[in-house]
Design a protein around this motif. Structure first.
Motif, mmCIF file in Angstrom:
data_model
loop_
_atom_site.group_PDB
_atom_site.id
_atom_site.type_symbol
_atom_site.label_atom_id
_atom_site.label_comp_id
_atom_site.label_asym_id
_atom_site.label_seq_id
_atom_site.Cartn_x
_atom_site.Cartn_y
_atom_site.Cartn_z
ATOM 1 N N PRO A 47 -21.225 12.367 -45.332
ATOM 2 C CA PRO A 47 -20.565 12.740 -46.610
ATOM 3 C C PRO A 47 -19.092 12.707 -46.592
ATOM 4 O O PRO A 47 -18.741 12.749 -47.624
ATOM 5 C CB PRO A 47 -21.243 14.263 -46.240
ATOM 6 N N HIS A 48 -18.278 12.615 -45.445
ATOM 7 C CA HIS A 48 -16.854 12.573 -45.476
ATOM 8 C C HIS A 48 -16.520 11.530 -44.424
ATOM 9 O O HIS A 48 -17.323 11.036 -43.640
ATOM 10 C CB HIS A 48 -16.192 13.724 -45.398
ATOM 11 N N ASN A 49 -15.159 11.022 -44.593
ATOM 12 C CA ASN A 49 -14.594 10.179 -43.497
ATOM 13 C C ASN A 49 -13.640 11.033 -42.935
ATOM 14 O O ASN A 49 -12.545 11.446 -43.281
ATOM 15 C CB ASN A 49 -13.784 9.190 -44.177
ATOM 16 N N PRO A 50 -14.010 11.459 -41.756
ATOM 17 C CA PRO A 50 -13.263 12.504 -40.907
ATOM 18 C C PRO A 50 -12.011 12.018 -40.299
ATOM 19 O O PRO A 50 -11.140 12.750 -39.938
ATOM 20 C CB PRO A 50 -14.100 13.032 -39.892
ATOM 21 N N PHE A 51 -11.688 10.524 -40.309
ATOM 22 C CA PHE A 51 -10.592 10.098 -39.905
ATOM 23 C C PHE A 51 -9.608 9.570 -41.041
ATOM 24 O O PHE A 51 -8.800 8.658 -40.560
ATOM 25 C CB PHE A 51 -11.008 8.994 -38.798
ATOM 26 N N ASP A 52 -9.910 9.690 -42.277
ATOM 27 C CA ASP A 52 -9.248 9.539 -43.221
ATOM 28 C C ASP A 52 -8.091 10.593 -43.571
ATOM 29 O O ASP A 52 -8.411 11.556 -44.092
ATOM 30 C CB ASP A 52 -9.877 9.241 -44.434
ATOM 31 N N LEU A 56 -7.969 14.924 -45.574
ATOM 32 C CA LEU A 56 -8.122 16.024 -44.765
ATOM 33 C C LEU A 56 -7.166 17.374 -45.170
ATOM 34 O O LEU A 56 -6.069 16.889 -45.828
ATOM 35 C CB LEU A 56 -7.496 15.800 -43.346
ATOM 36 N N GLU A 57 -7.708 18.516 -45.299
ATOM 37 C CA GLU A 57 -6.872 19.540 -45.458
ATOM 38 C C GLU A 57 -7.075 20.599 -44.558
ATOM 39 O O GLU A 57 -7.895 21.055 -44.078
ATOM 40 C CB GLU A 57 -7.809 20.171 -46.995
ATOM 41 N N LEU A 58 -5.770 20.971 -44.152
ATOM 42 C CA LEU A 58 -5.591 21.823 -43.151
ATOM 43 C C LEU A 58 -6.303 23.267 -43.391
ATOM 44 O O LEU A 58 -6.612 24.139 -42.599
ATOM 45 C CB LEU A 58 -4.417 22.177 -42.644
ATOM 46 N N SER A 59 -6.333 23.622 -44.774
ATOM 47 C CA SER A 59 -6.816 25.119 -45.332
ATOM 48 C C SER A 59 -8.221 24.993 -44.903
ATOM 49 O O SER A 59 -8.839 26.170 -45.094
ATOM 50 C CB SER A 59 -6.673 24.860 -46.711
ATOM 51 N N LEU A 87 -20.241 17.213 -39.112
ATOM 52 C CA LEU A 87 -21.408 16.214 -39.281
ATOM 53 C C LEU A 87 -20.938 14.892 -39.307
ATOM 54 O O LEU A 87 -21.556 13.903 -38.872
ATOM 55 C CB LEU A 87 -22.023 16.594 -40.504
ATOM 56 N N SER A 88 -19.768 14.597 -40.123
ATOM 57 C CA SER A 88 -19.431 13.285 -40.379
ATOM 58 C C SER A 88 -18.708 12.748 -39.069
ATOM 59 O O SER A 88 -19.009 11.608 -38.596
ATOM 60 C CB SER A 88 -18.437 13.230 -41.385
ATOM 61 N N ALA A 89 -18.158 13.628 -38.347
ATOM 62 C CA ALA A 89 -17.456 13.211 -37.135
ATOM 63 C C ALA A 89 -18.515 13.003 -35.921
ATOM 64 O O ALA A 89 -18.282 11.960 -35.100
ATOM 65 C CB ALA A 89 -16.482 14.305 -36.799
ATOM 66 N N LEU A 90 -19.604 13.446 -36.176
ATOM 67 C CA LEU A 90 -20.784 13.155 -34.990
ATOM 68 C C LEU A 90 -21.294 11.887 -35.235
ATOM 69 O O LEU A 90 -21.540 10.883 -34.293
ATOM 70 C CB LEU A 90 -21.901 14.258 -35.292
ATOM 71 N N MET A 91 -21.273 11.427 -36.643
ATOM 72 C CA MET A 91 -21.614 9.942 -36.900
ATOM 73 C C MET A 91 -20.676 9.056 -36.285
ATOM 74 O O MET A 91 -21.181 8.025 -35.636
ATOM 75 C CB MET A 91 -22.375 10.032 -38.352
ATOM 76 N N TYR A 92 -19.672 9.151 -36.805
ATOM 77 C CA TYR A 92 -18.798 8.135 -36.426
ATOM 78 C C TYR A 92 -18.194 8.301 -34.663
ATOM 79 O O TYR A 92 -18.087 7.073 -34.262
ATOM 80 C CB TYR A 92 -17.313 8.544 -37.085
ATOM 81 N N GLY A 93 -18.558 9.494 -34.306
ATOM 82 C CA GLY A 93 -18.283 9.432 -32.723
ATOM 83 C C GLY A 93 -19.542 8.899 -32.067
ATOM 84 O O GLY A 93 -19.393 8.227 -31.041
ATOM 85 N N PRO A 250 -9.758 5.495 -27.388
ATOM 86 C CA PRO A 250 -8.353 5.998 -27.808
ATOM 87 C C PRO A 250 -8.487 7.149 -29.028
ATOM 88 O O PRO A 250 -9.497 7.451 -29.662
ATOM 89 C CB PRO A 250 -8.144 4.676 -28.803
ATOM 90 N N PRO A 251 -7.627 7.980 -28.898
ATOM 91 C CA PRO A 251 -7.686 9.454 -29.842
ATOM 92 C C PRO A 251 -7.698 8.869 -31.442
ATOM 93 O O PRO A 251 -8.364 9.702 -32.173
ATOM 94 C CB PRO A 251 -6.086 9.883 -29.795
ATOM 95 N N THR A 252 -7.345 7.703 -31.671
ATOM 96 C CA THR A 252 -7.708 7.453 -33.324
ATOM 97 C C THR A 252 -8.754 7.074 -33.268
ATOM 98 O O THR A 252 -9.508 6.732 -34.681
ATOM 99 C CB THR A 252 -6.680 6.062 -33.408
ATOM 100 N N SER A 253 -9.955 6.794 -32.509
ATOM 101 C CA SER A 253 -11.409 6.265 -32.600
ATOM 102 C C SER A 253 -12.153 7.327 -31.707
ATOM 103 O O SER A 253 -12.733 6.880 -30.746
ATOM 104 C CB SER A 253 -11.508 4.970 -32.416
ATOM 105 N N PRO A 254 -12.130 8.710 -32.007
ATOM 106 C CA PRO A 254 -12.675 9.519 -30.840
ATOM 107 C C PRO A 254 -14.063 9.370 -30.870
ATOM 108 O O PRO A 254 -14.926 9.054 -31.877
ATOM 109 C CB PRO A 254 -12.339 11.078 -31.573
#
Length: 305
Positions: A47-52, A56-59, A87-93, A250-254
């Motif tokens: 649903p989102h791109n967690p690495f864009d 991202l919103e810190l709030s 959820l998106s981070a899980l898919m990319y990770g 790498p931290p850029t591709s967790p």
């Protein structure tokens, strides 16, 4: 033969029948297929791109899962400390973990099968040297060797790009993984080389390399397939361990290991979902692959048919 006919033919085979009558194998295959599908098509499914960074919103940081009191349907499994959708981070990770795991196992299979085939077929000093090398590699813990190689690689190439960093990571995991394939193939090859079809090929003047590739290799791949299936889960866990320790992806591709490490800092402060869900994803992938490996081992064992 069409794809439909091939599938039907496989389902009617001994292995296909074993799969159809094993609920554990079917459930494991479904879970593995879902995980692989979400990882491959994360760009479209997530649903989102967690690495864009622009989205991202810190709030939105540390929002709990949707079923919690302060949860939001925008982030079903909540967010991490940077506002990334879990959820998106899980898919990319999972994509990173699967790529590294599969690539390292493929490299281990190629190296291990080649050396094991050579040692078992030739014998003599070649067999002795290769087997002593295997003994030396087995005397060191696999995770320790991988940690050493990954750390040295990072020290030698501190400004390396992602491709080089992943290459070092794959090599570090494969460095000890090939030993099991070499020993397995060597044992099977020593049995096959004395059989009649190999002797007949030698008498007719077939070159030794052709005998190894065309005649012996197809008959020793059964155990290799089972071992490779199980080792995929081990390689994924090894990659997650290295990433958790900070010398993996790498931290850029967790990967999943990196996500677990990030969430571990917030585990005892109430934000349990940041580390629990990546951990569950890792367990699901490893467990489903291991169950498929156990089923394949039993399915290919003629004594259990």
């Amino acid at each position: 033969m069409t794809m439909k006919n091939r599938i039907k033919r496989w389902l009617d085979s001994d292995v296909g029948y074993s799969f159809r009558t094993s609920p554990t194998a079917i459930v494991a295959a479904i879970i593995a297929a879902i995980c692989v599908f979400c990882a491959i098509f994360a760009n479209w499914v997530a649903p989102h791109n967690p690495f864009d960074l622009t989205t991202l919103e810190l709030s939105d940081a540390r929002i709990p899962p949707v079923w919690s009191e302060d949860g939001s349907w925008k982030y079903i499994l909540g967010t991490d400390d940077q506002g990334r959708d879990i959820l998106s981070a899980l898919m990319y990770g999972a994509r990173i973990s699967l790529i590294v795991g599969l690539a390292s196992v493929a490299l281990s299979v190629v190296v291990g099968v080649a050396l094991g085939l050579l040692a078992g077929f030739k014998g003599g000093w070649i067999d002795s040297v290769l087997m002593r090398l295997c003994d030396v590699m087995l005397s060191f813990p696999a995770i320790l060797v991988a940690l050493l190689i990954a750390g040295v690689g990072r020290a030698l190439f501190p400004n390396a790009n992602e491709s080089l960093a992943f290459g070092v990571l794959i090599i570090s995991i494969s460095l000890t993984g090939w030993v099991q394939y070499a020993r397995t193939v060597r044992g099977s090859t020593m049995v096959e080389r004395n059989k009649e079809y190999v002797q007949a090929a030698r008498v007719t003047g077939v070159a030794p390399l052709r005998i190894m590739i065309k005649h012996v290799l197809p008959n020793v791949l059964g155990p290799v397939m089972v071992l490779a299936t199980i080792q995929v889960a081990t390689a994924i866990i090894t990659e997650a361990t290295l990433s958790f320790l900070g010398v993996g992806a790498p931290p850029t591709s967790p990967s999943l290991g990196t996500l677990i490490r990030v969430g571990n800092d917030y585990l005892f402060s109430g934000e349990w979902w940041i580390t629990i869900f990546p951990g569950l994803m890792l367990v699901l992938i490893a467990l489903s692959v291991n169950l498929l490996g156990d089923w394949l081992r039993d399915a290919l064992n003629p004594r259990l048919r």
